[in-house]
Motif scaffolding. Structure first.
Motif, PDB file in Angstrom:
ATOM      1  N   GLY A 579       8.630  45.923  30.209  1.00 45.88           N
ATOM      2  CA  GLY A 579       7.904  45.588  28.994  1.00 45.88           C
ATOM      3  C   GLY A 579       8.794  44.972  27.931  1.00 45.88           C
ATOM      4  O   GLY A 579       8.511  45.101  26.731  1.00 45.88           O
ATOM      5  N   TYR A 580       9.818  44.306  28.345  1.00 45.62           N
ATOM      6  CA  TYR A 580      10.772  43.691  27.399  1.00 45.62           C
ATOM      7  C   TYR A 580      10.181  42.376  26.911  1.00 45.62           C
ATOM      8  O   TYR A 580       9.976  41.439  27.686  1.00 45.62           O
ATOM      9  CB  TYR A 580      12.117  43.462  28.090  1.00 45.62           C
ATOM     10  CG  TYR A 580      13.224  43.006  27.159  1.00 45.62           C
ATOM     11  CD1 TYR A 580      14.048  43.936  26.550  1.00 45.62           C
ATOM     12  CD2 TYR A 580      13.425  41.661  26.905  1.00 45.62           C
ATOM     13  CE1 TYR A 580      15.071  43.526  25.694  1.00 45.62           C
ATOM     14  CE2 TYR A 580      14.435  41.244  26.038  1.00 45.62           C
ATOM     15  CZ  TYR A 580      15.248  42.180  25.443  1.00 45.62           C
ATOM     16  OH  TYR A 580      16.262  41.775  24.586  1.00 45.62           O
ATOM     17  N   ARG A 581       9.905  42.287  25.608  1.00 43.93           N
ATOM     18  CA  ARG A 581       9.214  41.113  25.072  1.00 43.93           C
ATOM     19  C   ARG A 581      10.184  40.002  24.703  1.00 43.93           C
ATOM     20  O   ARG A 581      11.217  40.233  24.068  1.00 43.93           O
ATOM     21  CB  ARG A 581       8.390  41.495  23.852  1.00 43.93           C
ATOM     22  CG  ARG A 581       7.110  42.208  24.210  1.00 43.93           C
ATOM     23  CD  ARG A 581       6.063  42.129  23.126  1.00 43.93           C
ATOM     24  NE  ARG A 581       4.817  42.728  23.604  1.00 43.93           N
ATOM     25  CZ  ARG A 581       3.862  42.052  24.223  1.00 43.93           C
ATOM     26  NH1 ARG A 581       3.985  40.742  24.398  1.00 43.93           N
ATOM     27  NH2 ARG A 581       2.782  42.653  24.654  1.00 43.93           N
ATOM     28  N   VAL A 582       9.803  38.792  25.121  1.00 45.63           N
ATOM     29  CA  VAL A 582      10.572  37.586  24.826  1.00 45.63           C
ATOM     30  C   VAL A 582       9.620  36.535  24.277  1.00 45.63           C
ATOM     31  O   VAL A 582       8.571  36.250  24.889  1.00 45.63           O
ATOM     32  CB  VAL A 582      11.274  37.044  26.091  1.00 45.63           C
ATOM     33  CG1 VAL A 582      11.973  35.725  25.797  1.00 45.63           C
ATOM     34  CG2 VAL A 582      12.264  38.072  26.618  1.00 45.63           C
ATOM     35  N   GLY A 583       9.954  35.980  23.116  1.00 46.67           N
ATOM     36  CA  GLY A 583       9.102  34.974  22.507  1.00 46.67           C
ATOM     37  C   GLY A 583       9.122  33.658  23.261  1.00 46.67           C
ATOM     38  O   GLY A 583      10.157  33.246  23.805  1.00 46.67           O
ATOM     39  N   VAL A 584       7.965  32.992  23.312  1.00 47.79           N
ATOM     40  CA  VAL A 584       7.845  31.688  23.973  1.00 47.79           C
ATOM     41  C   VAL A 584       7.085  30.737  23.054  1.00 47.79           C
ATOM     42  O   VAL A 584       6.333  31.176  22.165  1.00 47.79           O
ATOM     43  CB  VAL A 584       7.136  31.797  25.342  1.00 47.79           C
ATOM     44  CG1 VAL A 584       8.033  32.481  26.357  1.00 47.79           C
ATOM     45  CG2 VAL A 584       5.802  32.525  25.209  1.00 47.79           C
ATOM     46  N   PRO A 585       7.240  29.439  23.243  1.00 51.26           N
ATOM     47  CA  PRO A 585       6.668  28.483  22.294  1.00 51.26           C
ATOM     48  C   PRO A 585       5.168  28.281  22.398  1.00 51.26           C
ATOM     49  O   PRO A 585       4.549  27.781  21.467  1.00 51.26           O
ATOM     50  CB  PRO A 585       7.416  27.188  22.610  1.00 51.26           C
ATOM     51  CG  PRO A 585       7.888  27.343  24.013  1.00 51.26           C
ATOM     52  CD  PRO A 585       8.137  28.791  24.204  1.00 51.26           C
ATOM     53  N   PHE A 586       4.549  28.670  23.532  1.00 50.80           N
ATOM     54  CA  PHE A 586       3.106  28.487  23.656  1.00 50.80           C
ATOM     55  C   PHE A 586       2.549  29.457  24.697  1.00 50.80           C
ATOM     56  O   PHE A 586       3.307  30.100  25.439  1.00 50.80           O
ATOM     57  CB  PHE A 586       2.733  27.049  24.021  1.00 50.80           C
ATOM     58  CG  PHE A 586       3.631  26.401  25.040  1.00 50.80           C
ATOM     59  CD1 PHE A 586       4.610  25.511  24.635  1.00 50.80           C
ATOM     60  CD2 PHE A 586       3.491  26.668  26.383  1.00 50.80           C
ATOM     61  CE1 PHE A 586       5.451  24.914  25.566  1.00 50.80           C
ATOM     62  CE2 PHE A 586       4.317  26.065  27.314  1.00 50.80           C
ATOM     63  CZ  PHE A 586       5.309  25.182  26.893  1.00 50.80           C
ATOM     64  N   GLY A 587       1.224  29.564  24.697  1.00 53.97           N
ATOM     65  CA  GLY A 587       0.559  30.514  25.571  1.00 53.97           C
ATOM     66  C   GLY A 587       0.369  29.979  26.976  1.00 53.97           C
ATOM     67  O   GLY A 587       0.913  28.948  27.361  1.00 53.97           O
ATOM     68  N   GLY A 588      -0.439  30.753  27.743  1.00 61.05           N
ATOM     69  CA  GLY A 588      -0.671  30.391  29.129  1.00 61.05           C
ATOM     70  C   GLY A 588       0.136  31.245  30.081  1.00 61.05           C
ATOM     71  O   GLY A 588       0.822  32.201  29.692  1.00 61.05           O
ATOM     72  N   PHE A 589       0.024  30.902  31.345  1.00 55.33           N
ATOM     73  CA  PHE A 589       0.727  31.658  32.385  1.00 55.33           C
ATOM     74  C   PHE A 589       2.115  31.055  32.615  1.00 55.33           C
ATOM     75  O   PHE A 589       2.248  29.845  32.805  1.00 55.33           O
ATOM     76  CB  PHE A 589      -0.067  31.616  33.691  1.00 55.33           C
ATOM     77  CG  PHE A 589       0.495  32.499  34.767  1.00 55.33           C
ATOM     78  CD1 PHE A 589       0.265  33.869  34.752  1.00 55.33           C
ATOM     79  CD2 PHE A 589       1.252  31.960  35.795  1.00 55.33           C
ATOM     80  CE1 PHE A 589       0.792  34.688  35.752  1.00 55.33           C
ATOM     81  CE2 PHE A 589       1.778  32.763  36.798  1.00 55.33           C
ATOM     82  CZ  PHE A 589       1.550  34.141  36.779  1.00 55.33           C
ATOM     83  N   TRP A 590       3.110  31.908  32.560  1.00 55.01           N
ATOM     84  CA  TRP A 590       4.490  31.491  32.807  1.00 55.01           C
ATOM     85  C   TRP A 590       4.904  32.000  34.192  1.00 55.01           C
ATOM     86  O   TRP A 590       4.983  33.210  34.434  1.00 55.01           O
ATOM     87  CB  TRP A 590       5.422  32.042  31.735  1.00 55.01           C
ATOM     88  CG  TRP A 590       5.278  31.331  30.410  1.00 55.01           C
ATOM     89  CD1 TRP A 590       4.207  31.403  29.573  1.00 55.01           C
ATOM     90  CD2 TRP A 590       6.215  30.450  29.813  1.00 55.01           C
ATOM     91  NE1 TRP A 590       4.406  30.613  28.470  1.00 55.01           N
ATOM     92  CE2 TRP A 590       5.641  30.014  28.591  1.00 55.01           C
ATOM     93  CE3 TRP A 590       7.478  29.975  30.159  1.00 55.01           C
ATOM     94  CZ2 TRP A 590       6.287  29.136  27.730  1.00 55.01           C
ATOM     95  CZ3 TRP A 590       8.136  29.108  29.306  1.00 55.01           C
ATOM     96  CH2 TRP A 590       7.541  28.679  28.108  1.00 55.01           C
ATOM     97  N   LYS A 591       5.157  31.065  35.070  1.00 58.50           N
ATOM     98  CA  LYS A 591       5.499  31.393  36.457  1.00 58.50           C
ATOM     99  C   LYS A 591       6.964  31.786  36.565  1.00 58.50           C
ATOM    100  O   LYS A 591       7.844  31.149  35.994  1.00 58.50           O
ATOM    101  CB  LYS A 591       5.224  30.195  37.359  1.00 58.50           C
ATOM    102  CG  LYS A 591       5.482  30.445  38.823  1.00 58.50           C
ATOM    103  CD  LYS A 591       5.179  29.191  39.647  1.00 58.50           C
ATOM    104  CE  LYS A 591       5.460  29.422  41.127  1.00 58.50           C
ATOM    105  NZ  LYS A 591       5.189  28.194  41.925  1.00 58.50           N
ATOM    106  N   GLU A 592       7.225  32.868  37.282  1.00 55.22           N
ATOM    107  CA  GLU A 592       8.603  33.268  37.565  1.00 55.22           C
ATOM    108  C   GLU A 592       9.108  32.406  38.734  1.00 55.22           C
ATOM    109  O   GLU A 592       8.833  32.684  39.894  1.00 55.22           O
ATOM    110  CB  GLU A 592       8.671  34.751  37.923  1.00 55.22           C
ATOM    111  CG  GLU A 592      10.100  35.280  38.081  1.00 55.22           C
ATOM    112  CD  GLU A 592      10.124  36.767  38.402  1.00 55.22           C
ATOM    113  OE1 GLU A 592      10.626  37.537  37.572  1.00 55.22           O
ATOM    114  OE2 GLU A 592       9.611  37.150  39.481  1.00 55.22           O
TER     115      GLU A 592
END
Length: 643
Positions: A579-592
């Motif tokens: 549950g470690y939160r990391v900010g990203v510039p936009f929404g949607g699904f981020w693929k690992e």
């Protein structure tokens, strides 16, 4: 087709007055076509034309297996133009014959037998004769040569496999011999295709007396070492790599040369190629002689060598060794052991001028090749254009990044929180030059241990840390270079006498490291965000480097297109984070897209089940964030789905 030989009946020489002019101006870049030994015709007789620079000689003759090595039987004549060049034509000798120059000096009754500084081929060491050799070759790499500029631009992915030809693979069934150039061509090409590297960089292949010098004590500046085959065999190696889409860089040493008596040192009874002044002549670290770059003819010699490898051997670039030692007069010297320049400073003005000239000449002749500096100081403008006062190199080894990074990863994870700067400081200067990130041969020799051996902890932790190191390296701004053996986690430090520990690849953990490096290479080449803006500050953005207690860093890499974004998170401790939160510039699904702790890489399998949906939770100053699972000693890489 029979070779058409130049007819020198009228002139008796291959050398024109314009050649002499350029030679003495320090601007001749194709002396290899004029000096040395060259098949020719005179008065209808086939033979060989010889020319050697020995301005302080009283007599010069050619000796060889064709005249019983007897001095005086085949004398050369001095040109009448004060060039210092001796020349002559000898009929009925040619390809494959052995020779040297017998030189009697004007001074001290000194006489010596010297190999040809411009020889295209030499006997296999420890034998020392030069060999008359026709290096004509029908190249079949036109497709590569026509398009290689695409692979050698600042925004192209560049992943270099640095290697030593003699110790890459051995043949245990045949007394552990090394592969020859042609054997190497087939095996190396397949291996590099499988592992995803874009270029091979060979430690110096120029002929060298001492195998243990790895080629860095070069004497044959126009000859590939005969230990592995003929010049045409080496051409085949380069050609075959090109045909498989792999570039070739050559390590090149214009800074110093060994003192072996048959070579360049004290060539005509005077210090001809090396400095005459003791304070500038001898290199205290490498026990070798330093080229006198103030001498025009020496500059022509080295310029010609550089052009020769690019022209005749189709090399795609040169890695210039030991540039730092050339730039500073006090390099490796104590006070009182060096001579200041005319302004009283420690900068080597002649070397600076030569390096600028070298890069200008190379780029004028071959605009689609790269010249790479091994330069370890903060000298300004190494990769800046010469027109703006720079040295004109295309890339510079980032030695600061290498030292800091290895220091950081050597620490026990408990103490890493006290030195986060070792991991983050490199970004402060990452865009001052165009860099390549080197994990080279120098870091795995002389009791420094292998890369895997440097890592702390038990075997599992060492391998996990190594995968984390590579994940950080391949996502950090800068081109990539990895020395052979590191790609599969060799345990032993490198030895030129033995082959790599290929037997480790029977074990899944080492197969996993190799697979990880191959997948990193493919991601690096596939994702524009990881290579397009290597020299542009807009290509990198910290998400968070302040979580020093947990030793976690996160950052974005950006390409030229707005949708080309990659998120990298590195957990540098053995503690998994949930549950470690990391900010990203936009929404949607981020693929690992990659996870260094995946089971197929030898990890524990902690991860994000293929990806994470961004949530509208403000973190790190960004409106969206990802609740991530961070594996132990893990590098996880994400990209927006559909990007």
């Amino acid at each position: 087709m029979q070779q058409v030989l130049p007819d020198i009946t009228k002139t008796g020489s291959l050398i024109t007055s314009y050649d002499v002019y350029l030679f003495r101006q320090g601007s001749h870049s194709r002396l290899h076509d004029r000096l040395g030994s060259h098949p020719a015709v005179a008065d209808g007789a086939r033979g060989t034309f010889f020319a050697v620079w020995a301005p302080n000689a009283a007599e010069v003759s050619v000796i060889g297996d064709f005249n019983g090595w007897a001095a005086g039987r085949h004398p050369l004549r001095a040109r009448g133009d004060d060039s210092g060049i001796w020349e002559g034509f000898i009929p009925d000798i040619g390809h494959g014959m052995l020779y040297k120059y017998h030189i009697k000096s004007r001074y001290d009754r000194y006489s010596v037998e010297k190999g040809d500084p411009f020889a295209y081929f030499w006997e296999v060491p420890p034998k020392t004769a030069s060999v008359i050799w026709d290096i004509s070759y029908t190249w079949r790499d036109r497709a590569w040569m026509r398009c290689r500029e695409e692979d050698n631009t600042p925004d192209a992915p560049l992943s270099v496999y640095e290697m030593h030809p003699g110790s890459w693979r051995k043949v245990p069934e045949e007394e552990n011999r090394f592969l020859n150039y042609r054997e190497l061509a087939t095996e190396l090409a397949e291996y590099l295709l499988d592992t995803g590297f874009t270029h091979a960089e060979f430690l110096p292949v120029m002929e060298h007396p001492l195998y243990a010098s790895w080629g860095y004590q070069s004497l044959g500046y126009f000859a590939p070492t005969s230990r592995y085959g003929t010049p045409q065999d080496f051409m085949h190696l380069v050609e075959h790599l090109h045909q498989r889409g792999i570039g070739v860089f050559l390590d090149w040493v214009p800074s110093h040369f060994p003192s072996d008596g048959y070579g360049l040192s004290y060539f005509d009874g005077t210090h001809l190629y090396e400095h005459a002044l003791p304070g500038q002549r001898y290199h205290p670290e490498w026990k070798s002689y330093i080229f006198n770059l103030a001498r025009d003819e020496v500059r022509s010699f080295l310029l010609s060598s550089a052009i020769f490898w690019l022209e005749r051997y189709h090399a795609d670039g040169l890695r210039v060794d030991a540039v730092s030692s050339m730039l500073y007069l006090d390099y490796a010297r104590s006070p009182g052991e060096w001579i200041p320049n005319v302004y009283g400073g420690r900068e080597n003005l002649e070397a600076i001028g030569f390096l600028r000239k070298l890069n200008d000449v190379v780029h004028a002749n071959f605009p689609d090749v790269l010249v790479i500096a091994e330069e370890a100081t903060s000298w300004p403008g190494v990769t800046a254009p010469t027109a703006t006062g720079g040295l004109g190199f295309d890339l510079k080894w980032n030695m600061g990044w290498m030292h800091d990074t290895l220091d950081y990863f050597t620490f026990d994870p408990v103490f890493r929180k006290y030195r986060p700067d070792l991991l983050t400081f490199s970004i402060w200067y990452a865009f001052r030059e165009r860099y390549i990130l080197p994990l080279s041969h120098d870091e795995v020799v002389h009791e420094k241990s292998s890369l895997a051996g440097k890592m702390p902890g038990d075997e599992w932790r060492k391998r996990a840390n190594l995968r984390l190191l590579y994940g950080y390296m391949f996502t950090h701004p800068g081109k990539k270079l990895l020395f052979m053996g590191g790609e599969f986690g060799q345990w032993s430090e490198w030895s030129h006498e033995t082959g790599l520990e290929w037997d480790l690849l029977q074990y899944p953990p080492h197969q996993g490291i190799l697979r990880w490096v191959a997948d990193l290479n493919r991601l690096y080449r596939r994702e524009p965000a990881l290579h397009e803006r290597d020299a542009d500050p807009a290509g990198f953005e910290w998400v968070d480097f302040s979580d020093v207690e947990k030793s976690i860093v996160s950052y974005l890499r950006r390409g030229l297109s707005a949708e080309d974004v990659v998120l990298v998170v590195c957990n540098c401790t053995p503690v998994p984070r949930y549950g470690y939160r990391v900010g990203v510039p936009f929404g949607g699904f981020w693929k690992e897209v990659l996870n260094s702790d995946a089971v197929e890489y030898g990890g524990s399998g902690v991860g994000n089940l293929g990806g994470v949906e961004a949530e509208r939770v403000l973190v790190h100053g960004r409106p969206w964030s990802l609740p991530l699972t961070l594996p132990p000693f893990g590098a996880v890489i994400f990209a927006p789905e559909g990007a």
